[in-house]
Design a protein around this motif. Structure first.
Motif, short mmCIF file in Angstrom:
data_model
loop_
_atom_site.label_atom_id
_atom_site.label_comp_id
_atom_site.label_asym_id
_atom_site.label_seq_id
_atom_site.Cartn_x
_atom_site.Cartn_y
_atom_site.Cartn_z
N LEU A 110 0.83 -1.20 0.00
CA LEU A 110 0.00 0.00 0.00
C LEU A 110 0.87 1.26 0.00
O LEU A 110 0.62 2.20 -0.77
N THR A 111 1.88 1.30 0.86
CA THR A 111 2.75 2.48 0.90
C THR A 111 3.55 2.62 -0.39
O THR A 111 3.80 3.74 -0.85
N MET A 126 1.25 4.23 -2.90
CA MET A 126 1.06 5.65 -2.60
C MET A 126 2.26 6.49 -3.04
O MET A 126 2.10 7.65 -3.43
N VAL A 137 -3.66 6.74 -8.07
CA VAL A 137 -4.18 5.87 -7.01
C VAL A 137 -4.10 6.58 -5.67
O VAL A 137 -5.02 6.50 -4.84
N THR A 138 -3.01 7.31 -5.45
CA THR A 138 -2.86 8.06 -4.21
C THR A 138 -3.97 9.10 -4.06
O THR A 138 -4.57 9.24 -2.99
N LEU A 193 -7.12 7.33 -3.06
CA LEU A 193 -7.11 6.88 -1.67
C LEU A 193 -7.29 8.03 -0.69
O LEU A 193 -7.93 7.87 0.37
N LEU A 194 -6.73 9.19 -1.03
CA LEU A 194 -6.80 10.34 -0.12
C LEU A 194 -8.02 11.22 -0.37
O LEU A 194 -8.25 12.19 0.37
N SER A 195 -8.80 10.91 -1.41
CA SER A 195 -9.93 11.77 -1.78
C SER A 195 -10.95 11.99 -0.66
O SER A 195 -11.56 13.07 -0.61
#
Length: 363
Positions: free
Chosen positions: A189-190, A193, A199-200, A203-205
């Motif tokens: 996952l990291t 990111m 994709v980042t 995920l942060l949306s």
């Protein structure tokens, strides 16, 4: 379920070795501060701006050999790293004495290993490929747990297959993988990111939009001039220290293109990111401070993103967490290599009817 199983096995057979390579290089790099053995590498960190400033000034004094940036020593590694153009660089101790110099990153194993892990020695394209591999790794973890669930009552943990037969490898892969799943999920996952911005952003949306994160990380809208030859670097570092008294100096970067500013990255105690996101900017022609940013005041989404790198590289938690992430990397090596081995080389031979026995006609 059969389709999911086919996708899992085929994807593992195709990119298992790539994931194993990333796991192996990542495990080695987690401990690189310990195996880069040079004079001064174990020295205690000097934090006084009155001492660091003159050393920085000395390293930047010669225009012909001036580095593009200085990565200052930290608590775990007592040498400054100088970055020159074209992959050249040097290590200097905290008194400013050069202890190692190189003309290419290939001369320093920790540098080309880092490039191999992050870029696959292929620049931005390699970084994207590695990110896609990590994204597929997340699919492996989720699909593997789903496939394991129906066979959970046969669980038997093994570090190594009982035999190097295909059924034994598959069983060890399934049970070992589900135990390692939380660590592998964190690693993948990291990695995603850090390498795949779309994709980042997705995920942060829920906590921050891409525009808000970009605005939070923006450089001051000030145009810099030509770099003056006699800047008072000690005074500039002292001014940065007065702005952030509890911060460590991390990266001093000179302008690379016309109009850019001198930037100084600092790390405050509340930050996990090894080089910090606290920033100070200076005018190249005068050395005057023209802006600053406190990482502790960044929006939540930006602060969450700043956790990805230290978690991925085990730059927090000391030796204990480095060992944990080493287990994750080595698990990826084992799972990836055995997946490829069992898929391509350990397939059972096709069943043949015994001689003299006729097959029954198909109705």
């Amino acid at each position: 379920m059969r389709t999911l199983d086919l996708l899992h096995r085929w994807a593992g057979g195709l990119i298992g070795l790539l994931l194993a390579l990333l796991g192996l290089t990542g495990t080695i790099l987690v401990h690189r501060d310990a195996w880069v053995m040079l004079p001064g590498a174990g020295e205690a960190l000097v934090t006084d701006a009155a001492q660091v400033g003159p050393v920085a000034a000395g390293l930047l004094a010669d225009p012909a050999g001036r580095p593009q940036s200085i990565i200052f020593a930290d608590d775990g590694f007592g040498l400054h790293r100088l970055r020159m153009g074209g992959g050249a660089g040097a290590y200097a101790d905290q008194s400013g004495h050069i202890v190692s110099r190189w003309d290419s990153e290939w001369a320093r194993p920790e540098l080309w290993l880092a490039d191999l892990h992050k870029h696959l020695l292929a620049g931005d394209v390699g970084e994207t490929i590695g990110g896609i591999a990590a994204l597929i790794g997340l699919f492996f973890i989720i699909s593997g747990i789903i496939l394991w669930w129906k066979l959970r009552f046969t669980f038997s943990f093994r570090l190594w297959p009982a035999r190097l037969s295909r059924p034994a490898i598959i069983r060890q892969h399934r049970d070992f993988g589900v135990v390692m799943a939380p660590l592998l999920f964190l690693s993948c996952l990291t990695a995603v990111m850090l390498t795949l911005p779309p994709v980042t952003n997705l995920l942060l949306s829920p906590v921050i939009s891409p525009a808000e994160r970009k605005a939070a990380m923006a450089v001051p809208a000030v145009k810099g001039g030509a770099l003056a030859p006699g800047l008072d670097w000690a005074a500039m570092l002292a001014e940065a220290r007065s702005r952030f008294p509890d911060a460590q100096f991390r990266v001093l970067t000179l302008p690379r293109r016309p109009g850019e500013l001198i930037s100084l990255r600092l790390r405050r105690p509340v930050e996990w990111l090894p080089n910090g996101r606290t920033m100070v900017w200076f005018q190249p022609e005068t050395g005057a401070m023209v802006g600053s940013r406190d990482a502790a005041t960044l929006p939540l989404g930006a602060r969450i993103f700043n956790l990805a790198y230290p978690l991925h590289t085990a730059k927090v938690g000391g030796l204990a967490f480095r060992l944990v992430m080493s287990v994750s990397g080595l698990a990826l090596v084992l799972l990836g290599t055995l997946a490829v081995w069992s898929f391509w080389f350990r397939r059972p031979p096709p069943q043949r009817a015994p001689a003299g026995r006729k097959r029954k006609p198909t109705p």
